[in-house]
Design a protein around this motif. Structure first.
Motif, PDB file in Angstrom:
ATOM      1  N   ALA B 174       0.839  -1.202   0.000  1.00  0.00           N
ATOM      2  CA  ALA B 174       0.000   0.000   0.000  1.00  0.00           C
ATOM      3  C   ALA B 174       0.870   1.246   0.000  1.00  0.00           C
ATOM      4  O   ALA B 174       0.595   2.218  -0.697  1.00  0.00           O
ATOM      5  CB  ALA B 174      -0.920  -0.013   1.215  1.00  0.00           C
ATOM      6  N   LEU B 175       1.952   1.198   0.816  1.00  0.00           N
ATOM      7  CA  LEU B 175       2.843   2.355   0.913  1.00  0.00           C
ATOM      8  C   LEU B 175       3.490   2.660  -0.434  1.00  0.00           C
ATOM      9  O   LEU B 175       3.611   3.815  -0.825  1.00  0.00           O
ATOM     10  CB  LEU B 175       3.940   2.055   1.916  1.00  0.00           C
ATOM     11  N   LYS B 176       3.917   1.608  -1.106  1.00  0.00           N
ATOM     12  CA  LYS B 176       4.552   1.821  -2.403  1.00  0.00           C
ATOM     13  C   LYS B 176       3.572   2.489  -3.357  1.00  0.00           C
ATOM     14  O   LYS B 176       3.932   3.386  -4.118  1.00  0.00           O
ATOM     15  CB  LYS B 176       5.027   0.489  -2.981  1.00  0.00           C
ATOM     16  N   ALA B 177       2.320   2.041  -3.286  1.00  0.00           N
ATOM     17  CA  ALA B 177       1.302   2.635  -4.151  1.00  0.00           C
ATOM     18  C   ALA B 177       1.124   4.116  -3.824  1.00  0.00           C
ATOM     19  O   ALA B 177       1.037   4.958  -4.719  1.00  0.00           O
ATOM     20  CB  ALA B 177      -0.017   1.886  -3.969  1.00  0.00           C
ATOM     21  N   ILE B 178       1.104   4.418  -2.528  1.00  0.00           N
ATOM     22  CA  ILE B 178       0.949   5.821  -2.123  1.00  0.00           C
ATOM     23  C   ILE B 178       2.116   6.650  -2.636  1.00  0.00           C
ATOM     24  O   ILE B 178       1.947   7.760  -3.127  1.00  0.00           O
ATOM     25  CB  ILE B 178       0.844   5.926  -0.587  1.00  0.00           C
ATOM     26  N   GLU B 182      -0.604   9.096  -4.996  1.00  0.00           N
ATOM     27  CA  GLU B 182      -1.554   9.045  -3.896  1.00  0.00           C
ATOM     28  C   GLU B 182      -2.990   8.920  -4.386  1.00  0.00           C
ATOM     29  O   GLU B 182      -3.789   8.176  -3.812  1.00  0.00           O
ATOM     30  CB  GLU B 182      -1.402  10.309  -3.037  1.00  0.00           C
ATOM     31  N   THR B 183      -3.314   9.666  -5.443  1.00  0.00           N
ATOM     32  CA  THR B 183      -4.694   9.657  -5.924  1.00  0.00           C
ATOM     33  C   THR B 183      -5.084   8.273  -6.425  1.00  0.00           C
ATOM     34  O   THR B 183      -6.154   7.755  -6.092  1.00  0.00           O
ATOM     35  CB  THR B 183      -4.847  10.675  -7.077  1.00  0.00           C
ATOM     36  N   VAL B 184      -4.193   7.676  -7.208  1.00  0.00           N
ATOM     37  CA  VAL B 184      -4.461   6.335  -7.725  1.00  0.00           C
ATOM     38  C   VAL B 184      -4.622   5.355  -6.571  1.00  0.00           C
ATOM     39  O   VAL B 184      -5.547   4.531  -6.562  1.00  0.00           O
ATOM     40  CB  VAL B 184      -3.320   5.885  -8.664  1.00  0.00           C
ATOM     41  N   ALA B 185      -3.744   5.473  -5.572  1.00  0.00           N
ATOM     42  CA  ALA B 185      -3.801   4.566  -4.434  1.00  0.00           C
ATOM     43  C   ALA B 185      -5.149   4.696  -3.731  1.00  0.00           C
ATOM     44  O   ALA B 185      -5.780   3.692  -3.375  1.00  0.00           O
ATOM     45  CB  ALA B 185      -2.664   4.870  -3.461  1.00  0.00           C
ATOM     46  N   ALA B 186      -5.621   5.920  -3.562  1.00  0.00           N
ATOM     47  CA  ALA B 186      -6.896   6.138  -2.892  1.00  0.00           C
ATOM     48  C   ALA B 186      -8.026   5.510  -3.697  1.00  0.00           C
ATOM     49  O   ALA B 186      -8.932   4.884  -3.149  1.00  0.00           O
ATOM     50  CB  ALA B 186      -7.147   7.632  -2.703  1.00  0.00           C
ATOM     51  N   GLY B 189      -8.681   1.835  -3.372  1.00  0.00           N
ATOM     52  CA  GLY B 189      -9.289   1.370  -2.130  1.00  0.00           C
ATOM     53  C   GLY B 189      -8.370   1.397  -0.933  1.00  0.00           C
ATOM     54  O   GLY B 189      -8.675   0.810   0.099  1.00  0.00           O
ATOM     55  N   ILE B 190      -7.252   2.076  -1.034  1.00  0.00           N
ATOM     56  CA  ILE B 190      -6.339   2.155   0.114  1.00  0.00           C
ATOM     57  C   ILE B 190      -6.731   3.340   0.981  1.00  0.00           C
ATOM     58  O   ILE B 190      -6.947   4.450   0.469  1.00  0.00           O
ATOM     59  CB  ILE B 190      -4.884   2.324  -0.366  1.00  0.00           C
ATOM     60  N   ILE B 195      -2.966   4.838   6.689  1.00  0.00           N
ATOM     61  CA  ILE B 195      -1.690   4.145   6.521  1.00  0.00           C
ATOM     62  C   ILE B 195      -0.521   5.098   6.742  1.00  0.00           C
ATOM     63  O   ILE B 195       0.455   4.779   7.448  1.00  0.00           O
ATOM     64  CB  ILE B 195      -1.624   3.500   5.119  1.00  0.00           C
ATOM     65  N   LYS B 196      -0.633   6.298   6.201  1.00  0.00           N
ATOM     66  CA  LYS B 196       0.433   7.272   6.418  1.00  0.00           C
ATOM     67  C   LYS B 196       0.586   7.568   7.903  1.00  0.00           C
ATOM     68  O   LYS B 196       1.699   7.638   8.447  1.00  0.00           O
ATOM     69  CB  LYS B 196       0.104   8.577   5.660  1.00  0.00           C
TER      70      LYS B 196
END
Lengths: 413, 304
Positions: B174-178, B182-186, B189-190, B195-196
């Motif tokens: 999830a962190l890597k995605a963020i 960030e927008t894509v990660a959100a 569904g993260i 998490i941050k």
């Protein structure tokens, strides 16, 4: 281009590994050299050459170390009990005003450089940071530039520590004594306006001053603490002026001391007693304040009739190129003289030197018979006043190398 | 390398490092101590700032709070409890700070964290001046350098372990995605903020503990000593040099840089700052992604 970057990266990496290796090698080499090198006395110190503490170190501590080493070496070196002499070899580090650096530098001096003696850094905090190590390795710790009320406790904790600058209570008591005498003489009323910098020195002194003034029957009608960054004191001086107090006390650091003086002049604020903190005992103070500072009081002071003191001052000016401050410098220098005389009497054994410092009597710039009481120097000039262009040590009535205080303070011009 | 083998190797190295103070002079223990402290700081810093790319200059805020907690409590509580309190205070502070600021991004976050360090320092000063009337506190704990070193070593090992575990977990993914977007990660569904926040709290707690453990070494503590901004900058530069995105990156950066600083202050006490500045410029120009990335890059290019 890319190959250039690769080469540079390689160079950096090589440099780094080589750096670490060089540090290792250098330390091994210095230990090896020491084993056969017995012709010099190694004296090490870490002082703040950069960072926020550099100003204080460069005013009170480092010049005196340099002066002392130069004088001793010019005279053929340190004298030893058998009459022989050894030159001083200095190992000097910059603690960059960091507590961790100063601790490691002392460890390095003690276990890598294996110096014979270690001179202390500048400041109360740093002296305390190195105190446990100095005690652990058995080095006499001549804490010159450290003001602390806890010196008696520290002497018990670290029995090879020596404290040369007294504590806040001492400085406040000397001031209170003068204020009481002046109140009885009718020069001042029983109100005091007091300001202090929100930093180690200011807090420590104000904490000692509040109960002392109260016990002496004074009322602190204005009591204000200001942050160290403060540069405009117009409001503070205005409020202090309206507080109905004849006595103005500021436990300030040099920038504030200079600013307070200038702004008091501009505002025509001229109370009968005008007492300032660190900086008023700097030789440059009258120049910075722009003219007459007659009657301004502060911590420290010298006896201009004392030949030893005046000889020290002119020597300092000659060797270092500027005059020493009129408070701590002479104490630091005296501690070094005591170290040299201890070595002359008992040799280089650290424990024996510490014992001699505790019990012996020494001829220093402070007097022919300087001695420590419970490992603390007590013959200190606690309070001084600018009189005829000199910052002289004063007491209520004078005597014993002190002049009588002259109050009320005259006008600024 | 297979994981069990890597763990065995790490354990051997750790044991060797732990035994080192028994054989080397005190000065080198001191060097190891300082180095381990920075390894722990840089690894803990990279735990949050590496994957999320939120550059934090608040390291010294937490570090100083840890040291101050020890200074205030060391005479009233047993030492393990003091450490626990320090960790708790660090975590609580990180939670409050994180909740209010992790929606900031980019340079705003950097500026805020730098301000935070100063804010905490001024608050502590104000409290001491106006409430407790003390400036400067004493820490008299019967620790020598090697005791502090062992504690830091354990903490550094734990920090690396946490970093390793996170890297392998869903959290790490999830962190890597963020970090990437960030927008894509959100949208995937993260719960980005949660998490941050979690990472920030873990990282800050570890940093607080480093400060708490190191405090007894200085005996005397005042705000200007423990809230020294250099700590934040050193941590940042070490992590960046090694590579903040990798498990061993901060360590690879911290060790040589620390030795370099030590060598510079021994050999060039008067030119330290100048040489240091030049080196930093060099690092940023030559290895912006860190040493490890650079090495891989070089190795990759060598192959056909």
């Amino acid at each position: 281009m890319t190959s250039f970057i690769a080469e540079t990266a390689g160079a950096v990496r090589r440099l780094m590994t080589r750096g670490a290796a060089a540090a290792l090698l250098a330390s091994v080499a210095s230990t090896a050299a020491l084993a056969q090198d017995g012709d010099t006395v190694k004296i090490g110190y870490a002082v703040s050459k950069s960072g926020p503490n550099a100003g204080g170190s460069d005013m009170t501590v480092t010049p005196n170390y340099q002066l002392w080493v130069e004088e001793v070496n010019a005279a053929g070196g340190l004298k030893l009990p058998d009459g022989s002499q050894k030159m001083i070899e200095v190992i000097e580090y910059d603690d960059r005003s960091s507590a961790e650096e100063v601790v490691r530098a002392v460890e390095r001096l003690a276990t890598q450089d294996e110096v014979d003696f270690i001179l202390p850094p500048w400041g109360t905090g740093f002296n305390l940071a190195v105190a446990p190590l100095m005690a652990k390795f058995g080095y006499p710790h001549l804490a010159g530039a450290a003001v602390t009320d806890k010196a008696p406790d520290f002497v018990e904790r670290w029995d090879t520590s020596f404290w040369f600058m007294g504590g806040s209570v001492d400085y406040v008591d000397a001031l209170t004594e003068i204020l009481v005498a002046q109140r009885e003489a009718g020069t001042i009323n029983d109100q005091i306006a007091m300001v202090s910098v929100a930093d180690g020195f200011g807090i420590d002194l104000v904490k000692a001053a509040r109960p002392a003034f109260e016990a002496a029957g004074f009322e602190v009608s204005y009591d204000k603490t200001f942050p160290p960054e403060t540069s405009d004191f117009a409001t503070i001086l205005g409020e202090a002026g309206n507080a109905g107090a004849d006595t103005f006390v500021a436990f300030s650091y040099p920038p504030h001391t200079f600013a307070l003086t200038k702004q008091a002049k501009v505002a025509g604020f001229n109370p009968p007693v005008f007492y300032l903190g660190v900086g008023a005992a700097f030789p440059v103070y009258p120049g910075i304040a722009g003219g007459s500072v007659e009657g301004v009081m502060s911590l420290g002071g010298i006896d201009p009739n004392n030949e030893l003191t005046m000889a020290y001052r002119s020597k300092h000016e000659e060797v270092v190129g500027r005059a020493p401050d009129l408070w701590g410098s002479i104490l630091v220098y005296a501690s070094l003289q005591m170290l040299a005389q201890s070595i002359e009497r008992v040799g280089l054994d650290k424990a024996a030197v510490a014992n001699e410092l505790s019990t012996g009597s020494f001829s220093t710039v402070l007097g022919e018979e300087t001695r420590l009481e419970n490992n603390q120097l007590r013959a200190i000039n606690w309070i001084g006043q600018w009189q005829d262009g000199n910052f002289v040590a004063v007491s209520a009535d004078g005597g014993e190398g002190k002049a009588a205080v002259k109050l009320p303070k005259p006008g600024w011009e | 390398m297979k994981t069990p083998l890597a763990f065995a190797l790490a354990a051997v190295v750790l044991a060797a490092l732990a035994a080192a103070p028994l054989f080397i002079p005190d000065y080198w223990t001191g060097v190891l101590l300082g180095m381990t402290g920075y390894v722990a700081l840089a690894t803990a810093w990279a735990l949050f700032s590496g994957p999320t790319r939120y550059v934090s200059l608040a390291t010294v805020a937490f570090f100083g709070v840890g040291a101050y907690t020890v200074a205030v409590l060391n005479e009233v509580l047993p030492y393990p409890l003091v450490l626990l309190c320090a960790g708790g205070i660090g975590a609580a502070m990180a939670l409050v700070v994180g909740l209010s600021t992790l929606r900031l991004a980019g340079v705003y976050f950097v500026i805020f964290t730098f301000g935070l360090a100063e804010l905490v320092r001024q608050t502590v000063s104000w409290w001491e001046v106006n409430v407790t009337y003390t400036m400067g506190r004493y820490v008299f704990l019967p620790f020598e350098g090697r005791h502090i070193y062992w504690q830091l070593l354990a903490l550094a090992a734990v920090t690396l372990l946490i970093s390793w575990a996170i890297g392998r977990s869903r959290l790490g993914l999830a962190l890597k995605a963020i970090g990437d977007d960030e927008t894509v990660a959100a949208h995937a569904g993260i719960n980005v903020t949660r998490i941050k926040l979690m990472l920030f709290v873990i990282s800050a707690t570890l940093i607080t503990l480093v400060g708490a453990i190191q405090a007894p070494r200085w005996t005397y503590i005042e705000p200007s000593i423990v809230f020294n901004p250099t700590v934040s900058f050193m941590t940042l530069i070490m992590a960046l040099l090694g590579g903040a995105m990798r498990l061993w990156g901060p360590l690879v950066g911290a060790v040589p840089l620390f030795l370099l600083f030590e060598w510079l202050s021994v050999s060039f006490p008067d030119h330290f700052s100048i040489i240091l500045g030049l080196l930093f410029i060099l690092i940023v120009f030559v290895m912006p992604q860190g040493v490890l990335a650079k090495l891989e890059d070089l190795r990759g290019r060598g192959k056909p």
